[in-house]
Design an enzyme around this catalytic site. Sequence first.
Site, short mmCIF file in Angstrom:
data_model
loop_
_atom_site.label_atom_id
_atom_site.label_comp_id
_atom_site.label_asym_id
_atom_site.label_seq_id
_atom_site.Cartn_x
_atom_site.Cartn_y
_atom_site.Cartn_z
N HIS A 117 107.54 24.39 92.71
CA HIS A 117 108.87 24.99 92.77
C HIS A 117 109.99 23.95 92.76
O HIS A 117 110.88 23.99 93.61
CB HIS A 117 109.00 25.84 94.05
C1 LIG Z 1 101.47 26.44 87.92
C2 LIG Z 1 102.69 27.15 88.40
C3 LIG Z 1 102.57 28.23 89.28
C4 LIG Z 1 103.71 28.89 89.74
N1 LIG Z 1 103.55 30.03 90.48
C5 LIG Z 1 104.64 30.80 90.74
C6 LIG Z 1 104.50 32.09 91.32
O1 LIG Z 1 103.40 32.57 91.57
N2 LIG Z 1 105.63 32.81 91.56
C7 LIG Z 1 106.87 32.31 91.29
O2 LIG Z 1 107.86 32.99 91.58
N3 LIG Z 1 107.03 31.09 90.75
C8 LIG Z 1 105.95 30.34 90.44
N4 LIG Z 1 106.11 29.15 89.81
C9 LIG Z 1 107.47 28.64 89.60
C10 LIG Z 1 108.24 29.37 88.51
O3 LIG Z 1 107.39 29.80 87.48
C11 LIG Z 1 109.31 28.42 87.96
O4 LIG Z 1 110.16 28.04 89.03
C12 LIG Z 1 110.17 29.08 86.89
O5 LIG Z 1 109.39 29.64 85.87
C13 LIG Z 1 111.12 28.03 86.30
O6 LIG Z 1 112.02 28.68 85.45
P1 LIG Z 1 113.08 27.84 84.60
O7 LIG Z 1 113.75 28.82 83.70
O8 LIG Z 1 113.91 27.03 85.52
O9 LIG Z 1 112.20 26.81 83.78
P2 LIG Z 1 110.94 27.04 82.83
O10 LIG Z 1 110.43 28.44 82.97
O11 LIG Z 1 110.00 25.95 83.10
O12 LIG Z 1 111.55 26.95 81.37
C14 LIG Z 1 112.03 25.79 80.77
C15 LIG Z 1 111.72 25.91 79.29
O13 LIG Z 1 112.49 24.94 78.59
C16 LIG Z 1 111.66 24.32 77.63
N5 LIG Z 1 112.23 23.00 77.37
C17 LIG Z 1 112.29 21.96 78.22
N6 LIG Z 1 112.89 20.91 77.63
C18 LIG Z 1 113.23 21.30 76.39
C19 LIG Z 1 113.90 20.66 75.32
N7 LIG Z 1 114.34 19.41 75.42
N8 LIG Z 1 114.06 21.36 74.15
C20 LIG Z 1 113.63 22.63 74.03
N9 LIG Z 1 113.00 23.29 75.04
C21 LIG Z 1 112.82 22.64 76.22
C22 LIG Z 1 110.32 24.27 78.30
O14 LIG Z 1 109.27 24.04 77.38
C23 LIG Z 1 110.26 25.62 78.96
O15 LIG Z 1 109.76 26.62 78.12
C24 LIG Z 1 105.00 28.46 89.35
C25 LIG Z 1 105.13 27.38 88.46
C26 LIG Z 1 104.00 26.75 87.98
C27 LIG Z 1 104.17 25.61 87.01
#
Ligand SMILES: Cc1cc2nc3c(=O)[nH]c(=O)nc-3n(C[C@H](O)[C@H](O)[C@H](O)COP(=O)(O)OP(=O)(O)OC[C@H]3O[C@@H](n4cnc5c(N)ncnc54)[C@H](O)[C@@H]3O)c2cc1C
Length: 546
Positions: free
Chosen positions: A484
Amino acid sequence: MNSEAPFRAAANRSPETFEFDYVVVGAGSAGCVLANRLSADGKNSVLLLEAGPTDSNLWIHVPLGYGKLFKDKTVNWMYQTEPEPGLDGRTVFQPRGKVLGGSSSINGLLYVRGQHEDYDRWRQHGNSGWGYDDVLPYFKKAEDQQRGADAFHGTGGPLPVSDLIHADPLSEAFIAAAAETGIPNNPDFNGASQEGAGFFQTTTRQGRRASSAVAYLRPAKTRKNLHVETSALAQRIVFDGRKALAVEYRQAGGLRTARARKEILISSGAYNSPQLLQLSGVGPAELLRKHGIDVVLDAPGVGHDLQDHMQVRVVMRCAKRITLNDIVNHPLRRILAGARYAAFRRGPLTIAAGTSGAFFKTNPRLATPDIQIHFLPFSTDKMGEKLHSFSGFTASVCQLRPESRGSLRIRSADPSAPPEIRINYLATEVDRTANVEGLKILRKILHAPALSSYVVEEVEPGAKVSTDEALLNYCRARGSTIYHPTSTCRMGNDPLAVVDQRLRVRGLEGLRVVDASIMPDLVSGNTNAPIIMIAEKASDMILEDR
Ligand SMILES: Cc1cc2nc3c(=O)[nH]c(=O)nc-3n(C[C@H](O)[C@H](O)[C@H](O)COP(=O)(O)OP(=O)(O)OC[C@H]3O[C@@H](n4cnc5c(N)ncnc54)[C@H](O)[C@@H]3O)c2cc1C
């Protein structure tokens, strides 16, 4: 399973029209919400750039499949921290989704919003518009709650929130054991109060994962004004003075530029959003100069204040052959479980990264719980690795509001180089004490009468680890992340705050950050639901501001 195919590909369009109203960088939990909401009325053209591929990997859509994606570099950035001083100098593996849906395509599927007080704290720290009363409508707007609508829940939203399908006696016994130690049953962690023990709900529909790509992108796939580019790595935001103009990205070996008529929205997650800003000249000036990057804005807060939830696991040997270890390690039972899932979408393959759990206080003087327990009916040496050959189950301690702070800094000017990640787990006395006290309370639950017929022994840390000092040493030796990371482009009003309350990057024009990195501090729970809420709220603000 291909979410991308029906979308119009921006790269095939002529250079003259290679311009959009909004360019969203990152198709993760937040980015997919933005892409859907900003393109909904048909008036805006939206380009969504994603570094990873489409979500065609079958394991993405099977809840238990998250174990298969944990170390799959085709859909995962697979970062590592620097050696962590508080964890005996170990580096900690940091999985992050690199695929449509981002981390919501590889996460543990638990739907937990955090505590009302988290958001009231955000508001109290100067973030008007972000108190619990302000954000609750956005949680409800996103939600399609299986149990129906009430004061805390919504129906009809894109994100399905469902009860567990698979009945598991161990998980029930855990809840009963918690009650025996004074932690009451709580049927809804996202309702009036989080405190207590109960079953988690998950972001699934009929036994299949509802990533933000499934929930938000697929329904928008026929829109002519939404363009999705996969395998497109954004390398730099192009500025004219302080105004963000375009995104430069690498795709199929070529460099392309997408101009934004209205705004650029960075949704690349808590590691990649500050990395992209730093690569673009927005960050601590000394760091940028060290790597030969022209400084657009000296913003020392970019990459500052990194926070993460740590987890410390307790592994138990089970007296009955009812754990997932027993199913996965037995060829016939494994095949039957697979067949049952294929035919009915039921059985152990519908299990998420926790079945039941608990929220409690390690100190009665605290206003709200400071510990979350995730209970799992299987065990392994390390997450993502082979299950134990014996019957086993796991429960982990997660301190909800760590004080420790770290940083994210680019290692070089090369956009494909992984950033330098320092979390500084267990850097403060409060964090160390919470973990040790949390372990002591968890042990009481695991040794309560309701679980006694299931327990042979504690495998890890094991009975020999009994003093506070030994428990702390165990945390240092075996603690890891619960995935997280947040707050690297923090919202606020102080000199280190990166975005304002409308998520606009301070000191720049035409640029917002919308993802985990804007959280002023970590919420007391899992982060996917809060990030989807943030993106829902951001979508309204972006459209209002036009
Ligand atoms: C293994 C794991 C288990 C988890 N379990 C849970 C759970 O059970 N419940 C829960 O609530 N949360 C859980 N989480 C946490 C939650 O999933 C994340 O906090 C959340 O998905 C993050 O959202 P975000 O939009 O900030 O980033 P992300 O969903 O990570 O999205 C970022 C996106 O940007 C893309 N990206 C990055 N850099 C670039 C670039 N330069 N150019 C183009 N694209 C790019 C990435 O590839 C990715 O697709 C878990 C996370 C993981 C990894």
